[in-house]
Design a protein around this motif. Sequence first.
Motif, PDB file in Angstrom:
ATOM      1  N   MET A 189       0.829  -1.154  -0.008  1.00 50.61           N
ATOM      2  CA  MET A 189      -0.058  -0.137  -0.118  1.00 50.61           C
ATOM      3  C   MET A 189       1.142   1.351  -0.087  1.00 50.61           C
ATOM      4  O   MET A 189       1.464   1.554   1.013  1.00 50.61           O
ATOM      5  N   PHE A 190       0.879   2.218  -1.097  1.00 47.62           N
ATOM      6  CA  PHE A 190       1.759   3.224  -1.237  1.00 47.62           C
ATOM      7  C   PHE A 190       1.066   4.651  -1.052  1.00 47.62           C
ATOM      8  O   PHE A 190       0.193   4.598  -1.653  1.00 47.62           O
ATOM      9  N   LEU A 191       1.783   5.153   0.044  1.00 46.30           N
ATOM     10  CA  LEU A 191       1.162   6.435   0.293  1.00 46.30           C
ATOM     11  C   LEU A 191       1.838   7.573  -0.748  1.00 46.30           C
ATOM     12  O   LEU A 191       2.872   7.506  -1.143  1.00 46.30           O
ATOM     13  N   TRP A 192       0.737   8.568  -1.181  1.00 41.72           N
ATOM     14  CA  TRP A 192       1.216   9.548  -2.058  1.00 41.72           C
ATOM     15  C   TRP A 192       1.373  10.760  -1.001  1.00 41.72           C
ATOM     16  O   TRP A 192       0.357  11.296  -0.510  1.00 41.72           O
ATOM     17  N   ASN A 193       2.661  11.531  -0.934  1.00 39.72           N
ATOM     18  CA  ASN A 193       3.844  11.028  -1.136  1.00 39.72           C
ATOM     19  C   ASN A 193       4.983  11.216  -0.223  1.00 39.72           C
ATOM     20  O   ASN A 193       4.625  11.920   0.846  1.00 39.72           O
ATOM     21  N   LEU A 194       6.174  11.045  -0.575  1.00 37.32           N
ATOM     22  CA  LEU A 194       7.238  11.462   0.555  1.00 37.32           C
ATOM     23  C   LEU A 194       7.573  12.763   0.253  1.00 37.32           C
ATOM     24  O   LEU A 194       7.765  13.649   1.186  1.00 37.32           O
ATOM     25  N   ASN A 195       8.379  13.193  -0.924  1.00 33.74           N
ATOM     26  CA  ASN A 195       9.248  14.311  -1.070  1.00 33.74           C
ATOM     27  C   ASN A 195       8.869  15.148  -2.278  1.00 33.74           C
ATOM     28  O   ASN A 195       9.613  16.031  -2.701  1.00 33.74           O
ATOM     29  N   PHE A 196       7.497  15.394  -2.862  1.00 34.86           N
ATOM     30  CA  PHE A 196       7.296  16.199  -3.632  1.00 34.86           C
ATOM     31  C   PHE A 196       7.138  17.885  -3.199  1.00 34.86           C
ATOM     32  O   PHE A 196       7.060  18.741  -3.970  1.00 34.86           O
ATOM     33  N   GLY A 197       7.287  18.106  -1.883  1.00 32.96           N
ATOM     34  CA  GLY A 197       7.513  19.131  -1.283  1.00 32.96           C
ATOM     35  C   GLY A 197       8.698  19.807  -1.674  1.00 32.96           C
ATOM     36  O   GLY A 197       8.892  20.614  -2.216  1.00 32.96           O
ATOM     37  N   PRO A 198       9.904  19.054  -1.338  1.00 38.89           N
ATOM     38  CA  PRO A 198      11.321  19.414  -1.545  1.00 38.89           C
ATOM     39  C   PRO A 198      11.364  19.552  -3.093  1.00 38.89           C
ATOM     40  O   PRO A 198      12.134  20.502  -3.367  1.00 38.89           O
ATOM     41  N   VAL A 199      10.590  18.651  -3.933  1.00 40.60           N
ATOM     42  CA  VAL A 199      11.425  18.389  -5.431  1.00 40.60           C
ATOM     43  C   VAL A 199      10.271  19.580  -6.218  1.00 40.60           C
ATOM     44  O   VAL A 199      11.160  20.217  -6.969  1.00 40.60           O
ATOM     45  N   ALA A 200       9.063  19.648  -5.656  1.00 40.91           N
ATOM     46  CA  ALA A 200       8.184  20.616  -6.663  1.00 40.91           C
ATOM     47  C   ALA A 200       7.892  22.122  -5.751  1.00 40.91           C
ATOM     48  O   ALA A 200       7.550  22.959  -6.566  1.00 40.91           O
ATOM     49  N   GLY A 201       8.238  22.341  -4.759  1.00 45.09           N
ATOM     50  CA  GLY A 201       7.947  23.459  -3.961  1.00 45.09           C
ATOM     51  C   GLY A 201       6.409  23.665  -3.218  1.00 45.09           C
ATOM     52  O   GLY A 201       5.741  22.786  -3.631  1.00 45.09           O
ATOM     53  N   ALA A 202       6.330  24.353  -2.228  1.00 42.15           N
ATOM     54  CA  ALA A 202       5.176  24.624  -1.557  1.00 42.15           C
ATOM     55  C   ALA A 202       4.049  24.965  -2.232  1.00 42.15           C
ATOM     56  O   ALA A 202       2.872  24.523  -1.799  1.00 42.15           O
ATOM     57  N   ARG A 203       4.023  25.519  -3.371  1.00 40.87           N
ATOM     58  CA  ARG A 203       2.631  25.838  -3.907  1.00 40.87           C
ATOM     59  C   ARG A 203       2.199  24.905  -5.096  1.00 40.87           C
ATOM     60  O   ARG A 203       1.185  24.824  -5.488  1.00 40.87           O
ATOM     61  N   ASP A 204       2.915  23.793  -5.316  1.00 45.06           N
ATOM     62  CA  ASP A 204       2.524  22.597  -6.101  1.00 45.06           C
ATOM     63  C   ASP A 204       1.492  21.791  -5.370  1.00 45.06           C
ATOM     64  O   ASP A 204       1.724  21.455  -4.013  1.00 45.06           O
ATOM     65  N   GLU A 205       0.594  21.496  -6.061  1.00 41.09           N
ATOM     66  CA  GLU A 205      -0.512  20.400  -5.485  1.00 41.09           C
ATOM     67  C   GLU A 205      -0.071  19.332  -4.646  1.00 41.09           C
ATOM     68  O   GLU A 205      -0.432  18.873  -3.718  1.00 41.09           O
ATOM     69  N   LYS A 206       1.079  18.784  -5.286  1.00 38.53           N
ATOM     70  CA  LYS A 206       1.737  17.525  -4.891  1.00 38.53           C
ATOM     71  C   LYS A 206       2.278  17.722  -3.476  1.00 38.53           C
ATOM     72  O   LYS A 206       2.308  16.905  -2.672  1.00 38.53           O
ATOM     73  N   ALA A 207       2.685  18.894  -3.063  1.00 39.17           N
ATOM     74  CA  ALA A 207       3.412  19.300  -1.820  1.00 39.17           C
ATOM     75  C   ALA A 207       2.475  19.053  -0.633  1.00 39.17           C
ATOM     76  O   ALA A 207       2.779  18.613   0.614  1.00 39.17           O
ATOM     77  N   ALA A 208       0.899  19.413  -0.787  1.00 36.46           N
ATOM     78  CA  ALA A 208       0.003  19.106   0.202  1.00 36.46           C
ATOM     79  C   ALA A 208      -0.133  17.698   0.658  1.00 36.46           C
ATOM     80  O   ALA A 208      -0.689  17.510   1.909  1.00 36.46           O
TER      81      ALA A 208
END
Length: 690
Positions: free
Chosen positions: A649-668
């Motif tokens: 079971m794979f959680l979304w996500n670990l590190n898209f905050g550091p990779v994409a930045g706080a304003r990207d929807e993936k960071a949330a």
Amino acid sequence: MRPPLSVFRRLGLALALAALSVLALSAQSERVPTVAAASSVDAKIEIVWPHNNAPVTAATQVNITAYLFESGGLNPIGPDFNNTVRLWRALNTEPAQQVGTGAKRMANVSGHTIPVWDFNDIDVTEARNPQNKYYFYLTVDGFPHAFNVWSHGADGRTYLPEQLLPSGVGGSNPGAVDARISILYPHDGSGNLRTVNNAVKGNITVRLFEAGTQNSVGPFFDKKVRLLRMVNNLPAEVVAEGVKRTYTEGKVVHPVWDFNDVDVSLARNPANKMYFTVQVEGVSTFSSVWSHAIDARTYVPQPDVPFGQIAAAAPPGAPSDPGPAPAPAPEPTAQAQLPPAPAPRVGGSGFNYGIQGDFISDGNYDRSFGAIRGIGFAWIKQQIEWKRYEPSKGNYQWGDIDRLVNAANGAGFNILLSVVKAPAWARPSGDDRSVEGPPANPQDYADFIGAMAARYQGRVQAYEIWNEQNLWYEWGGQGGRINAAAYMNLLRLAYRAVKANDGNALVISGALTPTGVNDGSIAVDDQAYLQAMYANGLRSVCDGVGVHPSGFNNPPDADWRTAGGGDFKGHPSFFFRSTMEGYRNIMVANGDGNKRLWPTEFGWASVEGLGAGPAAGYGYAAQISEAQQAQYIVRAYQMARNWGFVGPMFLWNLNFGPVAGARDEKAAFGIVRPDWSARPSFNALAGMPK
């Protein structure tokens, strides 16, 4: 990620389908086969029984059972492993002493027949006094190993170590040493003293004595001294190598070893416990144990559930009995975060814990994989964009994937690769190039994934075939092309290609996304699409069924029929539970009930603490706090584990905050902030029983 559902809502498209009830599976016992010899083991205290179930303040003896696993995973060691397993006990700040050797027996554990080691009638009378704490751990003679710590004490508070000052100085080459953690200074990272619940770093000083004496080792003692850390029930990891300095106390000049700025941030969460021990290179080491926790009271271990294949015993030629002392710790990595690379785990389709990250873009595998080890997860998922790695037919550019696989194997993780996005040369003319899409000839995709399976045979455990193919921007953008029959042609060829090149690799059907939309152009309802996949032969061409059970702003156990009004209510697509139940019932109805659901992406978004508001279309991320995000994720894992029909079971996500930045929807959705600081969900997962 799916498009913002607010877009679908504005389109006024019809909602359909109702949630179905869950059908239970009956467990089947099995004996798993033996694989290649393990290079190292995790020796874990799994079962503790105080006689007569007496509380800590009354128990006089306990029975303890240990399991041995191939390092970094839950593959149990095989029945022919005969190295001696020893139990060690430390009282308060005293160095540990051996208190027993394990009696080996074969046991049935969750359907697996494995060897276990019993230590019966172990004395714990001193812990009846709340001022005393016992710490237990295991060692394995003649075999590289890591161990966990089990604490036994009634008073949960962390204490400052009681210092034993040397009365003299001995030689510089003793055969055995007592290692005492003597000084601990918890701080905020800037040197300001902090308590357990708000310290992020700790400075630790260790003294070494000739074993059984108060004589310090001599000033020319030059062996490497390493600090080991255990989090909750996880095995030890090397976190630092000590810096030697000379210190004068009274008239005694002697060496001490400092470990500064050791990360203790996980202990800010009351659910977490941290333990530290010391090992000295090439010397029999009797170490004290220091606990760091807001509440370090005794807990009853939750036994791990073995999965995968049984690892063979020690390789030929391994020594059988080097003596009672713990084996010397291995060399730390350059960042002193990960132990030496264990053998990669063998894949398995049973329930387990995984997380998705963009590890390739980040590139710092020690940091990413160190974080995942910190939460105790066994699987990682990376999306592989086909178009990046085959820019022209047969021109394979494997470099980034090679580095990922090598690093993940070295860290002991199982790997799921989700392979998506056809390159321009493979796509049909006339499709919508503003979005991603499949190839004109599905054999081109099969050729690529078959080449991957051949290259990474035995090193990548599972492949997911495409992603959210019931959406227009994942499947080419033209309404008539969003159909299950076209996707099934791709899956069928890919399944054959993977199995032809790596028969043990698992093939997972591309996970659909719940959308609440069923117009055939923008999207096809996920449960209707899944039923159509079965009508086109899904049962025979996958090892697991992918699913993206998103929770939006709803708790994981909420019932869509009684959840009330507001945004993202009134339809099963918006609820974790109903998506999982609906898929399960479709599988059972199609005679596929022995297969497992693989949630290859799930999670809850929260923008709290990110310093940015929700991205357009993701307003629900402002409706959930970081604390709720943590609670929902943990609860979802607990529910899935109890259901019995869920695979990794794979959680979304670990590190898209550091990779994409706080304003990207993936960071949330991430469990770390853009600066890599831990969110509450990270700490909750680290403390979650697994």
